[in-house]
Design an enzyme around this catalytic site. Structure first.
Site, short mmCIF file in Angstrom:
data_model
loop_
_atom_site.label_atom_id
_atom_site.label_comp_id
_atom_site.label_asym_id
_atom_site.label_seq_id
_atom_site.Cartn_x
_atom_site.Cartn_y
_atom_site.Cartn_z
N HIS A 1 0.82 -1.22 0.00
CA HIS A 1 0.00 0.00 0.00
C HIS A 1 0.85 1.26 0.00
O HIS A 1 0.36 2.32 -0.36
CB HIS A 1 -1.05 -0.02 1.12
N ASP B 1 1.28 -7.66 2.36
CA ASP B 1 1.35 -6.23 2.04
C ASP B 1 2.80 -5.75 1.88
O ASP B 1 3.34 -5.06 2.72
CB ASP B 1 0.65 -5.46 3.17
N SER C 1 3.99 2.25 8.55
CA SER C 1 3.80 1.23 7.52
C SER C 1 5.09 1.06 6.75
O SER C 1 5.73 2.04 6.38
CB SER C 1 2.68 1.63 6.57
N1 ARG Z 1 -4.62 0.44 7.68
C1 ARG Z 1 -3.30 0.46 7.13
C2 ARG Z 1 -2.68 1.87 7.23
O1 ARG Z 1 -3.24 2.70 7.88
C3 ARG Z 1 -3.28 -0.05 5.73
C4 ARG Z 1 -3.94 0.82 4.73
C5 ARG Z 1 -3.91 0.34 3.31
N2 ARG Z 1 -4.95 -0.62 3.01
C6 ARG Z 1 -6.22 -0.30 2.65
N3 ARG Z 1 -7.07 -1.26 2.40
N4 ARG Z 1 -6.65 0.94 2.54
O2 ARG Z 1 -2.06 2.42 6.39
N1 ASP Z 2 -1.24 1.36 8.03
C1 ASP Z 2 -0.53 2.44 8.66
C2 ASP Z 2 0.47 3.12 7.73
O1 ASP Z 2 0.28 3.16 6.54
C3 ASP Z 2 0.11 1.98 9.92
C4 ASP Z 2 -0.82 2.15 11.07
O2 ASP Z 2 -1.58 3.13 11.10
O3 ASP Z 2 -0.75 1.31 11.97
O4 ASP Z 2 1.40 3.76 8.15
#
Ligand code: ARG
Ligand code: ASP
Length: 724
Positions: free
Chosen positions: A82, A218, A650
């Protein structure tokens, strides 16, 4: 003997007090005993050293705000799928759909230059607080204080030694009570090397996002290039792979519950030291408002994306971005309530008040603080709501409104009669908008516009913009009609119209844009907002900032027995903890590790979130896991830890006790997303992809074993810990 003492003495305290995002240069002083008690086998200066290569030299921040790490002597860079998504998407077309099918460079020549991708490393950091706060006094106005600090920082910059290719960053810490300087080096030739198909890299997509158990691979791979002297250089075919000062060895030894883990990266923002009043506002007012706006925008986009493959590919990154915070805020507001963040803060404040009441000196200094903070937050409530409503609607979610806002100043130069200035930016902006329009579909934006303007008018105070929007809609006969009118007449909302005009005379373009109905509508709202909300908002924000700075200092003074880490601010931090599952509800216990088996359990053929590529199914059926499977024939996919992470972490490496890479951080669990405001070791967990899964996908799935060859793999080195 000494070690045993450390263990017995500190362990109970430490195990209950995990959390924190610590400064690499203070680890030795603040954290080393705790880290060792938890099992860390290295020294603090293996993680951060100025004079010799250390692990920090393998960690970088990407242009998108993620973290990445170098995993080979040839500059191979690992981060999340991502995080690399924009690059992957930018190289994708319907014919070469790397988002859908994945991409693997089978030789260096095939690596794809990705303009805009950068990698910033930290050369060293320094506490510059005394110089930064020189001649700053407690009685100064906030404005005077800031301009004195700006002067000081300029002076510090001037006097800091650095190489030509290095840069200097100075950032406030502890709400402005301290300042740290970073010397950085940023590489700008970063090329895409590999990405799994979305059905692996984004497996579970938005349904599984922020959720455990998780089965997402990921990750993506890039390579950093440098000039022949190993220094940053813009893309050139003559550039060579970066020769890093350090790269991370990868351990295939596997993990057990209780193992030490450490996450090294660039967390973006936390607010761990706010008063209860602020927490209450977030949970009861601001999160719900933002969620309700995104609810509608996402529903509209989803409808279009399910109908059209073209729209799906154009909007997939945007959708994921908007859905990501939307879902996090929901977890956050729920978590704050379920785990009684407010009550915890209130108890903490009661103790704070109790302590200062015992000490006349403290009482004079800090006696007023909390009452004043509370009063400011009470006053702030409706302004903060208006800010979020305006920003979410008119800057973030309706694209053409965001565009109008971004171009407003430029269009003003035309209106002010400065045609040369206007014309001077025309071709540059044309280039940017052409790129932007590649993924813009007016029919989607129009439907979002109709839904969100109606919601805005219903929720925003009349004189703050609500009435204006309602009146504009009434003039056209409704919100859908207003949308019709704007989207059929606006140049900004019409890529073809823009293209024709932008290719021609500046005069005509300027004339059209200054009459653009999208621009005019945006201005109508923005003017009311600027006039009636912004002055008061800024006033309140500045007094909250001042009070929060004092409250931060007060907490550090009053709770001397507590260690305070500075809130995340996009700078390099270390967080550590243990591999550990959790129990979110009565009788529900989550294990710390998932496996390929779980991918297959979630498999829904043809589904856009839960499809699985045939090749992966075949490998699963044949249990062909190579050196990456466990002794009992399983393939690990993801695991959990108690590391305190946030957005920006991330792509951060998760290291074992010996500094080997074991996981790739990418998310947190739903029940614990409140960790940005209220870290609770009982429930807050970070989610990492197991490196065995990453390497399995590269090697067995993609057949890119040449990449495995350039890595340093560690196996059979781990001492098993004794189980209790
Ligand atoms: N929750 C994770 C972060 O905050 C992964 C986000 C990417 N994935 C998604 N389905 N949007 O970045
Ligand atoms: N998914 C998040 C990021 O892209 C990490 C998190 O918020 O825990 O940095």
């Amino acid at each position: 003997m000494k070690r045993l003492f450390v263990l017995l003495f500190f362990l109970p305290v430490f195990l209950s007090a995990q959390g924190g995002m610590w400064l690499p240069m203070h680890l030795e002083k603040q954290n080393e005993p705790e880290m060792k008690a938890l099992g860390f086998n290295l020294e603090a200066d293996d993680l951060y050293s100025v004079n010799q290569p250390s692990i920090k030299d393998a960690i970088c921040q990407s242009s998108g705000g993620c973290t990445g790490e170098i995993i080979s002597p040839d500059g191979l860079l690992l981060s999340n799928h991502h995080c690399g998504f924009e690059a992957i998407q930018s190289h994708s077309t319907l014919e070469h759909n790397y988002v859908e099918d994945g991409f693997w460079a089978m030789s260096r020549e095939e690596e794809l230059p990705s303009p805009g991708e950068t990698a910033m490393f930290i050369v060293r950091m320094e506490d510059v607080t005394p110089l930064a706060l020189q001649n700053v006094s407690a009685t100064m106005s906030e404005q005077d204080r800031q301009s004195q600090i700006d002067k000081n920082l300029a002076e510090i910059r001037k006097n800091t030694k650095k190489e030509k290719w290095e840069e200097i960053l100075i950032r406030p810490f502890y709400n402005g009570n301290q300042y740290f300087l970073f010397v950085t080096v940023t590489y700008t030739d970063v090329r895409l090397v590999g990405a799994p198909p979305s059905s692996i890299g984004k497996f579970g997509a938005d349904t599984d996002n922020w959720v455990w158990p998780r089965h997402t691979g990921d990750f993506s791979l890039f390579r950093v290039y440098a000039d022949k002297d190993n220094r940053p250089a813009d893309y050139s075919p003559d550039n060579q792979p970066l020769r890093p000062r350090h790269f991370l060895p990868i351990s295939l030894d596997g993990i057990e519950e209780g193992d030490f883990t450490l996450v090294y990266g660039f967390p973006g923002r936390t607010d761990e030291y706010l008063p209860a009043a602020a927490i209450e506002q977030t949970a009861d007012v601001l999160d719900p408002a933002k969620v309700s706006i995104r609810d509608r925008a996402l529903k509209v986009m989803d409808g279009f994306m399910r109908e059209s493959a073209d729209i799906k590919i154009a909007y997939i990154a945007r959708f994921a971005n908007i859905a990501n915070a939307w879902k996090k805020w929901q977890g956050e507001m729920q978590g704050l309530k379920t785990y009684k963040a407010l009550e915890r803060k209130q108890a903490y404040e009661a103790e704070f008040t109790h302590r200062i009441n015992q000490d006349p000196g403290l009482k004079i200094k800090y006696g007023n603080l909390l009452p004043r903070l509370n009063a400011s937050y009470a006053e702030m409530k409706e302004y903060a709501f208006a800010r979020d409503y305006y920003q979410e609607t008119f800057l973030r979610n309706i694209q053409v409104m965001g565009l109008a806002s971004a171009l407003n100043r430029w269009i003003k130069t035309y209106e002010d009669g400065n045609l040369p200035a206007f014309a001077g930016r025309q071709s540059d902006l044309n280039e940017r908008l052409t790129a932007y329009y590649k993924d813009y579909r007016p029919e989607v934006d129009k439907a979002v516009f109709a839904a969100l303007t109606e919601q805005f008018a219903g929720n925003m105070k009349g004189e703050w913009g609500g009435t204006f929007v309602a009146t504009e809609a009434a003039k056209r006969g409704g919100y859908a009609e207003l949308a019709d009118y704007i989207f059929s007449n606006s140049t900004l909302a019409n890529p073809e119209k823009w293209k024709a005009l932008a290719a021609g005379e500046a005069k005509e373009l300027g004339a059209a844009l200054s009459q653009d109905p999208a621009l005019l509508l945006w201005r109508g709202v923005a003017e009311r907002y600027e006039e009636n909300v912004v002055p008061k908002l800024e006033d309140l924000q500045s007094s909250i900032n001042l009070l929060q700075r004092q409250y931060m200092a007060a907490q550090m003074e009053v709770f001397r027995e507590k260690r305070f880490f500075p809130d995340a601010n996009g700078t390099l931090r270390v967080t550590y903890g243990q591999v550990k599952g959790y129990s979110p509800r009565d009788a529900v216990i989550y294990d710390y590790q998932t496996h390929l088996e779980g991918v297959m359990e979630k498999y829904i053929p043809g589904d856009y979130e839960f499809d699985v590529p045939q090749k992966l199914i075949d490998l699963y059926k044949a249990k062909d896991y190579g050196q990456y499977g466990t002794a009992d024939g399983q393939l690990p996919v993801a695991f959990l830890g108690t590391n305190h992470t946030t957005g920006g972490n991330s792509g951060s490496p998760a290291l074992d006790a010996n500094g080997n890479l074991i996981g790739l951080n990418f998310d947190r669990v739903w029940e614990g997303t409140m960790s940005d405001l209220n870290y609770d070791p009982a429930i807050c967990r970070n989610i990492m992809v197991d490196m065995r899964y990453v390497l399995f996908i590269i090697d067995k799935y993609a057949g890119a074993s040449h990449l495995i060859k350039e890595m340093k793999i560690v196996k059979g080195k781990k001492k098993r810990r004794k189980r209790k």
